[in-house]
Design a protein around this motif. Structure first.
Motif, PDB file in Angstrom:
ATOM      1  N   LYS A 133      13.397  41.724  58.048  1.00 31.45           N
ATOM      2  CA  LYS A 133      12.859  41.349  56.731  1.00 31.45           C
ATOM      3  C   LYS A 133      13.761  41.864  55.608  1.00 31.45           C
ATOM      4  O   LYS A 133      13.914  41.197  54.581  1.00 31.45           O
ATOM      5  N   GLU A 142       5.769  50.787  48.458  1.00 34.10           N
ATOM      6  CA  GLU A 142       5.213  49.983  47.354  1.00 34.10           C
ATOM      7  C   GLU A 142       6.262  48.999  46.826  1.00 34.10           C
ATOM      8  O   GLU A 142       5.932  47.866  46.471  1.00 34.10           O
ATOM      9  N   THR A 188       8.395  47.368  48.393  1.00 27.82           N
ATOM     10  CA  THR A 188       8.618  46.188  49.246  1.00 27.82           C
ATOM     11  C   THR A 188       7.583  45.097  48.972  1.00 27.82           C
ATOM     12  O   THR A 188       7.700  43.982  49.493  1.00 27.82           O
ATOM     13  N   GLY A 189       6.553  45.419  48.179  1.00 30.48           N
ATOM     14  CA  GLY A 189       5.574  44.417  47.754  1.00 30.48           C
ATOM     15  C   GLY A 189       4.939  43.672  48.892  1.00 30.48           C
ATOM     16  O   GLY A 189       4.499  44.261  49.874  1.00 30.48           O
ATOM     17  N   GLU A 190       4.960  42.327  48.753  1.00 28.63           N
ATOM     18  CA  GLU A 190       4.285  41.476  49.744  1.00 28.63           C
ATOM     19  C   GLU A 190       5.168  41.145  50.953  1.00 28.63           C
ATOM     20  O   GLU A 190       4.742  40.430  51.846  1.00 28.63           O
ATOM     21  N   THR A 191       6.388  41.663  50.967  1.00 26.75           N
ATOM     22  CA  THR A 191       7.301  41.285  52.057  1.00 26.75           C
ATOM     23  C   THR A 191       6.886  41.865  53.399  1.00 26.75           C
ATOM     24  O   THR A 191       7.278  41.363  54.446  1.00 26.75           O
ATOM     25  N   LYS A 192       6.103  42.950  53.375  1.00 26.13           N
ATOM     26  CA  LYS A 192       5.710  43.679  54.605  1.00 26.13           C
ATOM     27  C   LYS A 192       6.938  44.195  55.365  1.00 26.13           C
ATOM     28  O   LYS A 192       6.909  44.367  56.575  1.00 26.13           O
ATOM     29  N   GLU A 202      -3.207  49.589  59.879  1.00 23.74           N
ATOM     30  CA  GLU A 202      -2.256  48.475  59.911  1.00 23.74           C
ATOM     31  C   GLU A 202      -1.012  48.862  60.702  1.00 23.74           C
ATOM     32  O   GLU A 202      -0.493  48.071  61.496  1.00 23.74           O
TER      33      GLU A 202
END
Ligand code: SF4
Ligand code: SF4
Length: 286
Positions: free
Chosen positions: A74, A240, A242-246, A259
């Motif tokens: 990613k 934080e 990395t946001g929505e990229t996971k 998770e």
């Protein structure tokens, strides 16, 4: 370094020569490593077992152990993401930028996969994997040799499995740096608080975060998994960022409902230098 710290360091040095005190730290270190290597952990081919007893920390590990998963693929997909993580961490923690590699202070940084994973380079799965820049940081090892090496308990493992530092207790002996197999610790050879004549700081490029202490010359530092943010319900600054990229997942690896436990259960992950027996809490998806 003030006079008291110099005096302590001198005594520590003399003790080492005389075979007293400080060598016992190394004895403990070696004993711990022997214990770790006899536990059967650390097979590079093993990857990890499910959380609650995965290969990272041994079947007996049931307490809270915070850990992190970093998805290398990613990061490769999102150009500039690694730099955003580094910037978020270093700004949050007042990490000085001295402008040259010799004096560099790093809490989180990038290196080639081939350099970061010397024991795993045979697992080259994708074309170009060995050249991929990978985020590296302190592994918050479950079996940390740096903690055993520190003569002043300036570095210690807290109740949630995070290896933290009390900067005020650090005497700058750098035993912890010698003990860490990952190069995860940096030493302040220079005074990070130095100012220009106009009163501005020289080395804090993004200003000073007043909510986190600056350090002084002669002190070791490293990533702390952001306990100051966890305490107020926030994620670590890098995660934080990395946001929505996971691309990064953080949490208690021993909680099967977390998770991170689910990510560890559903992906093949590797750790850095598993044969060192340190049981890293940072896992990588390649
Ligand atoms: S990576 Fe190094 S500094 Fe971090 S806990 Fe492990 S041995 Fe200590
Ligand atoms: S340099 Fe490392 S080992 Fe020495 S006192 Fe500081 S934290 Fe402890």
């Amino acid at each position: 370094m003030d006079v008291k710290r110099r005096k302590f360091l001198k005594i520590a040095g003399l003790s080492a020569v005389a075979g007293l005190g400080v060598p016992s730290a190394f004895t403990n270190l070696l004993q711990g490593e022997a214990l770790a290597s006899s536990s059967g952990q650390g097979n590079p081919a093993e990857g990890h077992k499910p959380a609650g007893g995965h290969g990272g920390h041994g079947e007996e590990s049931t307490g809270t152990q915070y850990g992190m998963v970093i998805d290398i693929k990613k990061f490769a997909e999102h150009q500039g993401l690694a730099d955003r993580c580094i910037n978020a961490c270093h700004t949050e923690h007042n990490v000085p930028d001295f402008g040259n590699p010799k004096d560099e202070i790093k809490w989180i940084w990038t290196d080639d996969y081939a350099h970061g994973f010397t024991e795993h380079s045979q697992y080259k799965r994708n074309a170009g994997l060995n050249e991929l820049p990978v985020l590296l940081t302190c592994n918050h090892c479950a079996n940390p040799p740096c903690v055993r090496a520190c003569p002043t308990q300036a570095t210690f493992k807290n109740e949630v499995g995070v290896v933290v530092m009390d900067f005020h207790r650090c005497i700058g002996c750098r035993f912890c740096m010698a003990a860490c197999p990952y190069g995860a610790r940096s030493f302040n050879w220079r005074n990070p608080r130095e100012k220009y004549a106009n009163g501005n700081y020289k080395f804090y490029k993004n200003g000073v975060n007043p909510n986190y202490p600056t350090r002084m010359r002669g002190v070791v530092e490293k990533c702390n998994f952001c306990p100051e943010r966890l305490a107020v319900g926030k994620l670590p600054a890098c995660v934080e960022a990395t946001g929505e990229t996971k691309a990064m997942v953080f949490g208690n690896v021993n909680d099967p409902n977390s998770e991170i436990a689910k990510v560890l259960n559903s992906n093949f992950t590797i750790q850095r230098k598993p044969a060192a027996g340190t049981k890293p809490s940072v896992f990588y998806i390649i």
